[in-house]
Design a protein around this motif. Structure first.
Motif, PDB file in Angstrom:
ATOM      1  N   PHE A 293      28.275  46.296  44.401  1.00 54.31           N
ATOM      2  CA  PHE A 293      28.126  47.518  45.184  1.00 54.31           C
ATOM      3  C   PHE A 293      27.142  48.430  44.458  1.00 54.31           C
ATOM      4  CE2 PHE A 293      31.869  47.727  42.502  1.00 54.31           C
ATOM      5  CZ  PHE A 293      31.738  48.929  41.814  1.00 54.31           C
TER       6      PHE A 293
ATOM      7  N   LEU B 224      32.352  53.195  42.918  1.00 53.66           N
ATOM      8  CA  LEU B 224      32.780  52.629  44.193  1.00 53.66           C
ATOM      9  C   LEU B 224      32.684  53.644  45.327  1.00 53.66           C
ATOM     10  CD1 LEU B 224      35.849  50.515  43.049  1.00 53.66           C
ATOM     11  CD2 LEU B 224      33.959  49.643  44.425  1.00 53.66           C
TER      12      LEU B 224
ATOM     13  N   LEU C 290      38.966  40.782  49.768  1.00 52.81           N
ATOM     14  CA  LEU C 290      37.801  41.662  49.783  1.00 52.81           C
ATOM     15  C   LEU C 290      37.545  42.096  51.223  1.00 52.81           C
ATOM     16  CD1 LEU C 290      35.527  39.747  47.254  1.00 52.81           C
ATOM     17  CD2 LEU C 290      37.067  41.671  46.832  1.00 52.81           C
TER      18      LEU C 290
ATOM     19  N   ASP D 295      36.235  44.049  54.408  1.00 46.86           N
ATOM     20  CA  ASP D 295      34.967  44.659  54.827  1.00 46.86           C
ATOM     21  C   ASP D 295      33.809  44.303  53.899  1.00 46.86           C
ATOM     22  OD1 ASP D 295      36.275  45.983  56.960  1.00 46.86           O
ATOM     23  OD2 ASP D 295      36.948  47.535  55.569  1.00 46.86           O
ATOM     24  N   CYS D 296      33.864  43.145  53.257  1.00 46.49           N
ATOM     25  CA  CYS D 296      32.772  42.693  52.393  1.00 46.49           C
ATOM     26  C   CYS D 296      32.107  41.468  53.023  1.00 46.49           C
ATOM     27  CB  CYS D 296      33.286  42.338  51.003  1.00 46.49           C
ATOM     28  SG  CYS D 296      33.924  43.738  50.078  1.00 46.49           S
TER      29      CYS D 296
ATOM     30  N   ALA E 217      29.724  44.920  48.919  1.00 48.19           N
ATOM     31  CA  ALA E 217      30.504  46.033  49.459  1.00 48.19           C
ATOM     32  C   ALA E 217      29.587  47.223  49.616  1.00 48.19           C
ATOM     33  CB  ALA E 217      31.664  46.386  48.535  1.00 48.19           C
ATOM     34  N   THR E 218      29.820  48.008  50.637  1.00 47.33           N
ATOM     35  CA  THR E 218      29.020  49.200  50.879  1.00 47.33           C
ATOM     36  C   THR E 218      29.821  50.434  50.477  1.00 47.33           C
ATOM     37  OG1 THR E 218      27.895  48.143  52.744  1.00 47.33           O
ATOM     38  CG2 THR E 218      27.781  50.543  52.604  1.00 47.33           C
ATOM     39  N   PRO E 219      29.369  51.170  49.434  1.00 49.19           N
ATOM     40  CA  PRO E 219      30.083  52.398  49.062  1.00 49.19           C
ATOM     41  C   PRO E 219      30.014  53.429  50.184  1.00 49.19           C
ATOM     42  CG  PRO E 219      28.574  51.673  47.322  1.00 49.19           C
ATOM     43  CD  PRO E 219      28.237  50.885  48.553  1.00 49.19           C
TER      44      PRO E 219
ATOM     45  N   TYR F 292      33.835  52.545  48.904  1.00 51.07           N
ATOM     46  CA  TYR F 292      34.696  51.383  49.084  1.00 51.07           C
ATOM     47  C   TYR F 292      35.960  51.615  48.269  1.00 51.07           C
ATOM     48  CZ  TYR F 292      36.105  46.473  49.377  1.00 51.07           C
ATOM     49  OH  TYR F 292      36.786  45.315  49.623  1.00 51.07           O
ATOM     50  N   SER F 293      37.110  51.573  48.914  1.00 53.36           N
ATOM     51  CA  SER F 293      38.365  51.933  48.228  1.00 53.36           C
ATOM     52  C   SER F 293      39.410  50.834  48.259  1.00 53.36           C
ATOM     53  CB  SER F 293      38.955  53.194  48.869  1.00 53.36           C
ATOM     54  OG  SER F 293      39.194  52.986  50.259  1.00 53.36           O
ATOM     55  N   SER F 294      39.047  49.629  48.738  1.00 52.63           N
ATOM     56  CA  SER F 294      40.044  48.579  48.918  1.00 52.63           C
ATOM     57  C   SER F 294      40.176  47.649  47.724  1.00 52.63           C
ATOM     58  CB  SER F 294      39.701  47.746  50.168  1.00 52.63           C
ATOM     59  OG  SER F 294      39.648  48.557  51.316  1.00 52.63           O
ATOM     60  N   LEU F 295      39.430  47.878  46.660  1.00 52.40           N
ATOM     61  CA  LEU F 295      39.411  46.936  45.549  1.00 52.40           C
ATOM     62  C   LEU F 295      40.617  47.109  44.630  1.00 52.40           C
ATOM     63  CD1 LEU F 295      37.891  44.764  43.889  1.00 52.40           C
ATOM     64  CD2 LEU F 295      36.857  46.646  42.616  1.00 52.40           C
TER      65      LEU F 295
END
Length: 292
Positions: A61, A151, A194, A196-197, A209-211, A213-216
């Motif tokens: 990202f 992120l 992952l 939306d990646c 991933a496009t910032p 991004y909070s799902s990691l």
């Protein structure tokens, strides 16, 4: 085509191309970051591909920043200008304005910045943003704080010792330098979801991933590299996080070469160790009045 009469003076040379200043310079730099910036990162990853652990999933990202080459010891101020392009301010400060404010406030004499605290104050003034001064090193909870910041698509300013190839090294602060980190490459263990990646079409196992991004799940991170730029090269560099952390943690001494060059430098009372060691500066836009 007609020719000039014999003995006539030669025609004047064509005028030089116009010099970009202020908003024009920023616009051109942002266009370069938006197009060539991502291509630069892809080429960097292709060159380094063989060194990545094939048993890990890799997540990339990054929010591209423009490049700007420093003149003299301006590495911190140039890194700040690059970082400021990610803050989406109504009016962007030029490098000339940043230098002028730093001189007026007594933060610098030659363009140098040996105080992360001064860097944070300067950033807030010239960009009307929020600057967080991080202390205590780049490990542990601070590492998680920095990764979540990146992120979110926000820039990070890091002091380190610069080697001849611009990478972090261990010179006790003699080669103190500043870089802006705008993204990261994370090696993930297990089978993390992952969301939306997108998996890279050319490099299987690499996900984008496009910032923001909070799902990691950060607990799955096994290896960390920072995507960074600094004022002596137009290209992105990919640095091991441990390499950056170790360089940042040993900034303790002022360069004897600089001390003997006859120039004046602004160094905090506690020296380079007080000003830079274990420090970083996190920047984010100031909250809107309705959010404050």
């Amino acid at each position: 085509m007609s020719q000039a009469p014999e003995g006539a003076p030669p025609p004047p040379p064509p005028p030089p191309p116009p010099q970009l200043r202020g908003a024009q310079l920023l616009k051109a730099a942002l266009e370069q970051a938006g197009s060539g910036g991502q291509d630069d990162v892809r080429e960097l990853l292709r060159r380094r591909r063989a060194s990545f652990n094939e048993h890990l999933k890799w997540l990339l990202f990054n929010k591209p920043v423009p490049s700007l080459i420093q003149e003299g010891p301006q590495c911190g101020l140039v890194a700040l200008w690059m970082a400021g392009t990610l803050l989406h301010q109504p009016r962007a400060a030029s490098l000339e304005e940043i230098i002028q404010v730093a001189l007026e406030r007594g933060y610098t004499a030659q363009g140098e910045m040996f105080s992360a605290a001064d860097m944070a104050k300067l950033a807030e003034e010239v960009f009307s943003c929020q600057a967080e001064l991080l202390s205590g090193g780049l490990e542990g909870r601070n590492q998680e704080r920095l990764l979540r910041h990146l992120l979110a698509g926000l820039p990070l300013l890091i002091p380190y010792d610069e080697d001849s190839n611009h990478e972090p090294c261990l010179r006790r602060g003699y080669k103190a330098h500043w870089a802006v980190a705008s993204g990261a490459l994370l090696g993930l263990k297990g089978d993390p979801q992952l969301l939306d990646c997108q998996e890279d079409e050319e490099m299987p196992g690499l996900f984008h991933a496009t910032p923001p991004y909070s799902s990691l799940p950060l607990g799955a991170v096994a290896e960390t590299y920072l995507l960074s730029k600094q004022g002596k090269s137009c290209r992105y560099q990919l640095w091991s996080y441990q390499q950056v952390q170790e360089s940042n943690a040993q900034l303790t001494h002022f360069s004897p070469k600089r001390a003997a060059d006859g120039k004046v430098y602004v160094v905090p009372g506690g020296g380079v160790q007080e000003g830079l060691c274990g420090k970083a500066v996190l920047l984010q836009p100031a909250p809107k009045p309705s959010e404050a």
